[in-house]
Design a protein around this motif. Structure first.
Motif, short mmCIF file in Angstrom:
data_model
loop_
_atom_site.label_atom_id
_atom_site.label_comp_id
_atom_site.label_asym_id
_atom_site.label_seq_id
_atom_site.Cartn_x
_atom_site.Cartn_y
_atom_site.Cartn_z
N VAL A 75 -1.84 9.54 1.92
CA VAL A 75 -2.24 10.23 0.70
C VAL A 75 -2.97 9.26 -0.23
CG1 VAL A 75 -1.42 11.71 -1.18
CG2 VAL A 75 0.01 11.39 0.83
N VAL A 77 -3.64 9.23 -4.07
CA VAL A 77 -3.31 9.96 -5.29
C VAL A 77 -4.47 9.89 -6.29
CG1 VAL A 77 -0.81 9.74 -5.07
CG2 VAL A 77 -2.09 7.94 -6.24
N TYR A 81 -3.09 3.02 -7.65
CA TYR A 81 -2.80 1.69 -8.18
C TYR A 81 -3.32 0.66 -7.18
CZ TYR A 81 -0.10 -2.36 -9.72
OH TYR A 81 0.27 -3.61 -10.15
N PHE A 83 -3.23 -3.20 -5.98
CA PHE A 83 -2.38 -4.38 -6.15
C PHE A 83 -3.20 -5.54 -6.71
CE2 PHE A 83 -0.52 -2.19 -2.33
CZ PHE A 83 0.52 -1.62 -3.03
N GLY A 94 -1.59 -1.15 3.47
CA GLY A 94 -0.87 -0.07 4.16
C GLY A 94 -0.64 -0.40 5.63
N TYR A 97 2.23 -2.75 5.83
CA TYR A 97 3.52 -2.05 5.67
C TYR A 97 3.91 -1.36 6.97
CZ TYR A 97 3.23 -2.48 0.56
OH TYR A 97 3.16 -2.96 -0.72
N ARG A 98 2.88 -0.87 7.69
CA ARG A 98 3.15 -0.15 8.93
C ARG A 98 3.24 -1.07 10.14
NH1 ARG A 98 1.25 5.69 8.30
NH2 ARG A 98 1.30 5.93 6.05
N ARG A 141 -8.49 1.96 1.74
CA ARG A 141 -7.09 1.61 2.00
C ARG A 141 -6.36 2.78 2.66
NH1 ARG A 141 -3.55 -0.18 -3.12
NH2 ARG A 141 -3.81 2.00 -3.65
N THR A 142 -6.70 4.00 2.26
CA THR A 142 -6.06 5.17 2.83
C THR A 142 -6.67 5.50 4.20
OG1 THR A 142 -5.78 6.00 0.59
CG2 THR A 142 -5.45 7.59 2.35
N LEU A 145 -5.73 3.73 7.60
CA LEU A 145 -4.43 4.05 8.21
C LEU A 145 -4.60 4.97 9.42
CD1 LEU A 145 -2.34 4.66 4.95
CD2 LEU A 145 -2.35 2.62 6.39
N ASP B 122 4.21 3.64 -10.75
CA ASP B 122 2.88 3.74 -10.13
C ASP B 122 2.85 2.95 -8.82
OD1 ASP B 122 1.91 5.23 -12.15
OD2 ASP B 122 0.99 3.57 -13.24
N THR B 126 2.34 4.36 -4.93
CA THR B 126 1.31 3.83 -4.03
C THR B 126 1.94 3.31 -2.74
OG1 THR B 126 -0.09 3.26 -5.89
CG2 THR B 126 -0.52 2.09 -3.85
N THR B 129 2.88 6.19 -0.50
CA THR B 129 1.72 6.83 0.14
C THR B 129 1.13 5.95 1.25
OG1 THR B 129 0.17 5.92 -1.48
CG2 THR B 129 1.05 8.11 -1.94
N LEU B 130 1.39 4.66 1.17
CA LEU B 130 0.86 3.75 2.20
C LEU B 130 1.85 3.52 3.34
CD1 LEU B 130 -0.87 1.11 -0.10
CD2 LEU B 130 -1.98 2.84 1.30
N GLY B 131 3.04 4.12 3.21
CA GLY B 131 4.02 4.04 4.29
C GLY B 131 4.99 2.88 4.18
N ALA B 132 5.14 2.31 2.99
CA ALA B 132 6.08 1.19 2.82
C ALA B 132 7.52 1.69 2.81
CB ALA B 132 5.78 0.45 1.52
N ASP B 136 10.21 -3.11 1.29
CA ASP B 136 8.84 -3.53 0.99
C ASP B 136 8.40 -3.06 -0.39
OD1 ASP B 136 8.30 -4.97 3.25
OD2 ASP B 136 7.55 -3.27 4.38
N GLU B 144 4.14 -7.67 -7.84
CA GLU B 144 3.10 -7.16 -8.75
C GLU B 144 3.43 -7.43 -10.23
OE1 GLU B 144 0.00 -5.45 -8.13
OE2 GLU B 144 0.45 -6.58 -6.33
#
Lengths: 230, 222
Positions: A75, A77, A81, A83, A94, A97-98, A141-142, A145, B122, B126, B129-132, B136, B144
């Motif tokens: 997603v 949004v 935000y 980083f 992302g 994270y995955r 970034r989205t 994925l 926020d 995020t 939505t990124l799968g953390a 994490d 941050e």
């Protein structure tokens, strides 16, 4: 992935913000149109699992939401935000994270980078980026994925016309790979350019939905007729 | 001036262990309190629950708790007749660390909640939505908000190293064992040795100056 929504309701206290009897989202680009407060963002938040419905069901290829489905949905949004890192670090965050491996990360970044001409921004820290540049990095970034379902809430709102067209090419290419792309926008011209299917929402309800040409060329509701000047 | 400092440190060589113990006790207390305070602070900032407001009111009250009261409570806890009396902690550096932790934890926790609340939501959104995953997400929020949190930890350390009442009560100000800079100043002032007291005061001030300069440089670099 086919997403099916049945009797979906979202209430905040006594206010009903979303009430959808039935809806099916197929692979291709599904554009959700509607004015402010029509429930577009709430709908994608519910589909992506960011919000829990007050009642009703959302099925993903006939299954309920679980961890494997969550991993297949990404997603963007409305106000993403970024980083406090470089653009490159943001784009791959992302994937990290995955737990995607280094080589695959490089491959995916290389594959998508050229769409939005951001090569010069990669080493720039996010807080030095302009609004449009931030939007491009957040979109990439989205997109990297490469999930089966990608939901984008006004992804090009901060971009200039040229970048918007480039982003639309990217979205079309994503959809051509049998992926389900859901785009929320106010822009009917953009809907005409990129959509396979169009949903028109007002006051938390779906007013019209169907193939792009059916909805945009022959609108039935007065409101959509007004918006389209028909 | 330089000659005076050199002479002072030669004549009062017992001052080194005092400075070293001060730093050891306060750094350990700030570190332990930060570990729990930052983590719990971020988790509290991310969640809305029924008792959040009362919890924050209690935290705000504890932030301004008189150190002697903390000293008294820790004393009762670790004295021979107290629940932790069997561990023999009274009048030891460990007791001083416990007292300073109790003093600093509400400050670090409370300031963390108030300083990261807005940004944390926020960032959390995020990350999701990124799968953390949960871990994490919390690590990303800590990273941050590192500048705000660094200031919070510095404030906590400043509170710890400048504290005198509680460490005097539970440490006992024993020469060579639990004497720290603040209790040294209190003792020397009581004896009328203002020269030593003022000098140690300057050492404290210098440490505070170094910490602030470091913080400023890190912020500039960021």
């Amino acid at each position: 992935m086919v997403i099916t929504v049945e009797n979906l309701v979202k209430d905040y206290g006594s206010a009903r913000v979303l009430d959808i009897e039935t809806l099916q989202l197929n692979s291709g680009i599904n554009v959700i149109l509607g004015s402010n407060g029509s429930g577009k963002s709430t709908l994608i938040s519910l589909i992506s699992g960011l919000l829990k419905p007050s009642s009703g069901n959302i099925l993903y290829n006939g299954k309920k939401f679980d961890a494997s489905i969550r991993n297949n949905i990404s997603v963007l949004v409305q106000k993403p935000y970024l980083f406090r890192k470089s653009s490159y670090e943001n784009i791959i965050s992302g994937l990290k994270y995955r737990k995607v491996n280094r080589d695959e990360i490089e491959t995916r970044v290389d594959k998508h980078l050229h769409y939005l001409d951001v090569e010069d921004l990669l080493n720039k820290k996010s807080h030095w980026l302009s609004g449009g540049e931030r939007a491009k990095i957040a979109l990439l970034r989205t997109v990297v994925l490469e999930t089966e379902v990608t939901m984008l809430d006004e992804p090009t709102a901060a971009m200039d016309i040229e970048s918007t067209f480039k982003a639309e090419v990217l979205l079309r290419d994503m959809a051509s790979n049998k992926r389900t792309v859901i785009v929320v926008t106010h822009d009917v011209f953009q809907a005409r350019r990129i959509a396979d299917y169009v949903l028109f929402m007002d006051k938390g309800k779906i007013i019209e939905m169907g193939l792009k040409n059916d909805v945009l060329d022959n609108p039935r509701s007065t409101l959509l007729k007004q918006i389209l000047n028909k | 001036m330089f000659e005076f400092i050199k002479e002072f440190f030669t004549n009062y060589s017992d001052i080194y262990p005092v400075i070293a113990l001060s730093l050891r006790v306060s750094l350990t207390a700030a570190l332990v309190a930060s570990l729990f305070g930052l983590t719990l602070g971020v988790i509290t900032a991310l969640h809305e629950f029924k008792l959040k407001k009362p919890l924050m009111r209690v935290t705000n009250t504890l932030m301004s708790l008189p150190p002697v009261l903390i000293g008294l409570l820790v004393y009762m806890l670790i004295s021979r007749k107290g629940p932790l009396g069997s561990y023999g902690l009274l009048f030891s550096p460990s007791a001083m660390i416990i007292a300073q932790c109790a003093l600093v934890f509400p400050i670090i926790f409370g300031l963390t909640v108030s300083s990261v609340s807005e940004a944390a939501k926020d960032i959390e959104l995020t990350c999701i939505t990124l799968g953390a995953g949960r871990r994490d997400t919390i690590l990303t929020i800590l990273s941050e908000c590192r500048m705000q949190l660094l200031s919070v930890v510095t404030a906590g350390f400043g509170r710890a190293i400048s504290e005198v009442g509680a460490v005097m009560m539970v440490g006992g100000n024993i020469r060579g064992k639990t004497r720290v800079m603040t209790t040294y100043i209190a003792l020397e002032t009581g004896k009328g040795n203002f020269e030593e007291a003022v000098f140690i005061g300057f050492v404290l001030l210098f440490i505070s100056f170094i910490i602030n300069i470091t913080l400023y440089r890190i912020q500039r670099r960021e």
